[in-house]
Scaffold this motif. Sequence first.
Motif, mmCIF file in Angstrom:
data_model
loop_
_atom_site.group_PDB
_atom_site.id
_atom_site.type_symbol
_atom_site.label_atom_id
_atom_site.label_comp_id
_atom_site.label_asym_id
_atom_site.label_seq_id
_atom_site.Cartn_x
_atom_site.Cartn_y
_atom_site.Cartn_z
ATOM 1 N N ASP A 106 6.863 -109.347 -50.048
ATOM 2 C CA ASP A 106 7.145 -108.409 -48.971
ATOM 3 C C ASP A 106 6.215 -107.195 -48.969
ATOM 4 O O ASP A 106 6.223 -106.418 -48.028
ATOM 5 N N ASN A 107 5.433 -107.023 -50.006
ATOM 6 C CA ASN A 107 4.451 -105.943 -50.054
ATOM 7 C C ASN A 107 3.148 -106.494 -49.468
ATOM 8 O O ASN A 107 2.210 -106.834 -50.185
ATOM 9 N N LYS A 108 3.121 -106.589 -48.149
ATOM 10 C CA LYS A 108 2.004 -107.221 -47.430
ATOM 11 C C LYS A 108 0.669 -106.538 -47.731
ATOM 12 O O LYS A 108 -0.360 -107.193 -47.865
ATOM 13 N N ASP A 129 11.345 -111.104 -61.818
ATOM 14 C CA ASP A 129 11.655 -111.461 -63.214
ATOM 15 C C ASP A 129 13.048 -111.033 -63.657
ATOM 16 O O ASP A 129 13.571 -111.547 -64.645
ATOM 17 N N GLN A 130 13.641 -110.061 -62.960
ATOM 18 C CA GLN A 130 14.981 -109.601 -63.312
ATOM 19 C C GLN A 130 16.063 -110.299 -62.491
ATOM 20 O O GLN A 130 17.231 -109.924 -62.545
ATOM 21 N N GLY A 131 15.679 -111.290 -61.693
ATOM 22 C CA GLY A 131 16.644 -112.053 -60.920
ATOM 23 C C GLY A 131 17.033 -111.427 -59.590
ATOM 24 O O GLY A 131 17.985 -111.869 -58.951
ATOM 25 N N ARG A 132 16.311 -110.389 -59.184
ATOM 26 C CA ARG A 132 16.583 -109.774 -57.877
ATOM 27 C C ARG A 132 15.955 -110.630 -56.779
ATOM 28 O O ARG A 132 14.936 -111.271 -56.989
ATOM 29 N N ASN A 133 16.546 -110.591 -55.593
ATOM 30 C CA ASN A 133 16.082 -111.429 -54.494
ATOM 31 C C ASN A 133 14.874 -110.844 -53.766
ATOM 32 O O ASN A 133 14.922 -110.554 -52.569
ATOM 33 N N TYR A 134 13.812 -110.686 -54.521
ATOM 34 C CA TYR A 134 12.526 -110.254 -53.970
ATOM 35 C C TYR A 134 11.506 -111.322 -54.344
ATOM 36 O O TYR A 134 11.140 -111.457 -55.512
ATOM 37 N N PRO A 135 11.060 -112.113 -53.351
ATOM 38 C CA PRO A 135 10.112 -113.191 -53.645
ATOM 39 C C PRO A 135 8.806 -112.642 -54.225
ATOM 40 O O PRO A 135 8.300 -111.611 -53.788
ATOM 41 N N ILE A 136 8.284 -113.361 -55.209
ATOM 42 C CA ILE A 136 7.077 -112.958 -55.914
ATOM 43 C C ILE A 136 5.985 -114.009 -55.693
ATOM 44 O O ILE A 136 6.228 -115.208 -55.851
ATOM 45 N N LEU A 137 4.798 -113.543 -55.346
ATOM 46 C CA LEU A 137 3.625 -114.405 -55.263
ATOM 47 C C LEU A 137 2.882 -114.314 -56.594
ATOM 48 O O LEU A 137 2.616 -113.213 -57.079
ATOM 49 N N HIS A 138 2.553 -115.459 -57.158
ATOM 50 C CA HIS A 138 1.783 -115.511 -58.395
ATOM 51 C C HIS A 138 0.342 -115.830 -57.997
ATOM 52 O O HIS A 138 0.089 -116.868 -57.375
#
Length: 144
Positions: A106-108, A129-138
């Motif tokens: 979400d941090n475009k 990594d803490q299980g919060r619903n913020y999708p992460i791009l690797h």
Amino acid sequence: MRWEKAAKKDYTSLIQLWEKSVLATHDFLKQGDREAIKTEIPTYFPQLELKMWYQDDRFIGFSGVNEKHLEMLFIDPGETGNGFGSNILTSLIENDGIKSVDVNEDNKQAAAFYLKNGFQVISKSKQDDQGRNYPILHLALKKL
């Protein structure tokens, strides 16, 4: 531009800059999550190679690296758009061997920054990594 290794005495300055940067760029974060992350961030510092970046005598940002992975890069929002982030990233790639970074989907602005600077998406997680619903791009540095 120059850097200095951050020490425990610098943690307050790092958190202040982190918060200023996050308020300017992470509008998708819920306030409660932002406050929780603010208390978690300093617990990661001892495991990272922390660098405080300066332009002349102005503290403009900081980076945290762990085993060729860029864990954090935050720039003072008043200094964005001046090329400092790209210069810091280039230095970290060339001198510290950075090969990967994770970024909130979400941090475009940040995602575009890393893609513009030679990274590509290799996978995605639905939560941080803490299980919060913020999708992460690797992301990984493209091989030349």
